[in-house]
Design an enzyme around this catalytic site. Structure first.
Site, PDB file in Angstrom:
ATOM      1  N   HIS A 136      -4.556   1.953   7.627  1.00 53.49           N
ATOM      2  CA  HIS A 136      -3.180   2.461   7.655  1.00 53.49           C
ATOM      3  C   HIS A 136      -2.979   3.530   6.567  1.00 53.49           C
ATOM      4  O   HIS A 136      -2.424   4.595   6.827  1.00 53.49           O
ATOM      5  CB  HIS A 136      -2.228   1.272   7.468  1.00 53.49           C
ATOM      6  CG  HIS A 136      -0.776   1.619   7.383  1.00 53.49           C
ATOM      7  ND1 HIS A 136       0.151   1.139   8.277  1.00 53.49           N
ATOM      8  CD2 HIS A 136      -0.079   2.376   6.498  1.00 53.49           C
ATOM      9  CE1 HIS A 136       1.352   1.610   7.946  1.00 53.49           C
ATOM     10  NE2 HIS A 136       1.232   2.349   6.877  1.00 53.49           N
ATOM     11  N   GLU A 137      -3.446   3.238   5.351  1.00 52.52           N
ATOM     12  CA  GLU A 137      -3.221   4.178   4.236  1.00 52.52           C
ATOM     13  C   GLU A 137      -4.082   5.425   4.387  1.00 52.52           C
ATOM     14  O   GLU A 137      -3.632   6.536   4.073  1.00 52.52           O
ATOM     15  CB  GLU A 137      -3.484   3.499   2.884  1.00 52.52           C
ATOM     16  CG  GLU A 137      -2.591   2.297   2.576  1.00 52.52           C
ATOM     17  CD  GLU A 137      -1.106   2.554   2.742  1.00 52.52           C
ATOM     18  OE1 GLU A 137      -0.663   3.716   2.593  1.00 52.52           O
ATOM     19  OE2 GLU A 137      -0.382   1.597   3.059  1.00 52.52           O
TER      20      GLU A 137
ATOM     21  N   HIS B 127      -2.521   7.894   6.618  1.00 53.95           N
ATOM     22  CA  HIS B 127      -1.462   8.703   5.983  1.00 53.95           C
ATOM     23  C   HIS B 127      -2.035  10.011   5.420  1.00 53.95           C
ATOM     24  O   HIS B 127      -1.344  11.029   5.387  1.00 53.95           O
ATOM     25  CB  HIS B 127      -0.822   7.945   4.814  1.00 53.95           C
ATOM     26  CG  HIS B 127       0.317   7.051   5.199  1.00 53.95           C
ATOM     27  ND1 HIS B 127       1.468   7.521   5.766  1.00 53.95           N
ATOM     28  CD2 HIS B 127       0.491   5.709   5.058  1.00 53.95           C
ATOM     29  CE1 HIS B 127       2.312   6.501   5.966  1.00 53.95           C
ATOM     30  NE2 HIS B 127       1.728   5.392   5.550  1.00 53.95           N
TER      31      HIS B 127
ATOM     32  N   CYS C 226       5.776   0.132   7.480  1.00 52.13           N
ATOM     33  CA  CYS C 226       5.446   1.265   6.607  1.00 52.13           C
ATOM     34  C   CYS C 226       6.676   1.617   5.783  1.00 52.13           C
ATOM     35  O   CYS C 226       7.784   1.657   6.326  1.00 52.13           O
ATOM     36  CB  CYS C 226       5.027   2.456   7.473  1.00 52.13           C
ATOM     37  SG  CYS C 226       4.589   3.916   6.514  1.00 52.13           S
ATOM     38  N   LEU C 227       6.477   1.878   4.487  1.00 47.92           N
ATOM     39  CA  LEU C 227       7.609   2.218   3.622  1.00 47.92           C
ATOM     40  C   LEU C 227       8.289   3.512   4.058  1.00 47.92           C
ATOM     41  O   LEU C 227       9.447   3.745   3.717  1.00 47.92           O
ATOM     42  CB  LEU C 227       7.148   2.325   2.164  1.00 47.92           C
ATOM     43  CG  LEU C 227       6.625   1.019   1.543  1.00 47.92           C
ATOM     44  CD1 LEU C 227       6.067   1.276   0.147  1.00 47.92           C
ATOM     45  CD2 LEU C 227       7.716  -0.045   1.511  1.00 47.92           C
TER      46      LEU C 227
ATOM     47  N   GLN D  64       3.189  10.030   0.900  1.00 46.95           N
ATOM     48  CA  GLN D  64       4.475   9.333   1.015  1.00 46.95           C
ATOM     49  C   GLN D  64       5.395   9.619  -0.166  1.00 46.95           C
ATOM     50  O   GLN D  64       6.592   9.334  -0.093  1.00 46.95           O
ATOM     51  CB  GLN D  64       4.258   7.816   1.132  1.00 46.95           C
ATOM     52  CG  GLN D  64       3.603   7.411   2.448  1.00 46.95           C
ATOM     53  CD  GLN D  64       3.451   5.912   2.534  1.00 46.95           C
ATOM     54  OE1 GLN D  64       2.468   5.358   2.030  1.00 46.95           O
ATOM     55  NE2 GLN D  64       4.414   5.252   3.135  1.00 46.95           N
TER      56      GLN D  64
ATOM     57  N   GLY E 210       0.840  -1.196   0.000  1.00 52.31           N
ATOM     58  CA  GLY E 210       0.000   0.000   0.000  1.00 52.31           C
ATOM     59  C   GLY E 210       0.871   1.240   0.000  1.00 52.31           C
ATOM     60  O   GLY E 210       1.997   1.219   0.501  1.00 52.31           O
TER      61      GLY E 210
HETATM   62 NI    NI Z   1       2.533   3.456   5.664  1.00 53.68          NI
END
Ligand code: NI
Length: 175
Positions: free
Chosen positions: A138-139, A142, A96-97, A54, A49
């Site tokens: 989660h997304e 963000h 998380c990236l 991000q 995701g």
């Molecule tokens: Ni994330």
């Protein structure tokens, strides 16, 4: 139209903490160009995701793919919102990236109902639980500048953020 991967912002980049604005009528071209690049960025990472903040874009746009590698199932969610959440909660490990190498058990509502638009404007709604339910929450977090560590105790969050900072400094020295 290029679908070259974009650089992923890493905490403490302040852009990860800003609230993204809704995708509007005038954003169609930008969003249609950005979505495939976000998918390419997510696959290259690799991740399941990615939210527009991000990659430094303050728009309410999320891409996901929970399909197996050999059978991609990309989802693009424009202006996604959680319209209902279960009282029942569930715990699952998240990463998380934007916090590479960091993982923690996070407690969230076990089920959510999510509404969004597709790239062509079609309205969609779904109820999700398990990995998809977590990933959606989660997304969407963000888009409001919220990261999974914000759901942890201050003690756990600070430990994890210190570890991230230390690893990022070591990585910068090695490069
Ligand atoms: Ni994330």
């Amino acid at each position: 139209m290029s679908d070259a991967p974009l650089p992923i912002l890493i905490l403490p980049d302040p852009r990860l903490r800003q609230k993204a604005r809704p995708v509007g009528e005038g954003d169609g071209d930008a969003v249609r160009a950005l979505a495939p690049r976000m998918l390419a960025t997510m696959y290259a990472a690799p991740g399941i995701g990615l939210a527009a903040p991000q990659v430094g874009v303050g728009l309410r746009l999320v891409v996901l793919d929970l399909g197996p590698r050999e059978k991609p199932a990309p989802m693009v969610l424009v202006n996604p919102e959680i319209v209902a959440a279960s009282a029942e909660r569930a715990v699952r490990e998240e990463g998380c990236l934007s916090l590479p190498g960091q993982f923690a058990e996070v407690e969230r509502p076990a089920r959510v109902k999510v509404r969004w638009r597709e790239l062509d404007g079609t309205r969609r709604e779904m109820e999700a639980e398990g990995l998809l339910g977590v990933c959606l929450q989660h997304e969407i977090d963000h888009l409001d500048g919220v990261l999974f560590v914000d759901h942890l105790s201050a003690l756990k969050r600070n430990m994890l953020l210190r570890k991230l900072a230390k690893e990022q400094r070591a990585k910068a020295r090695a490069e």
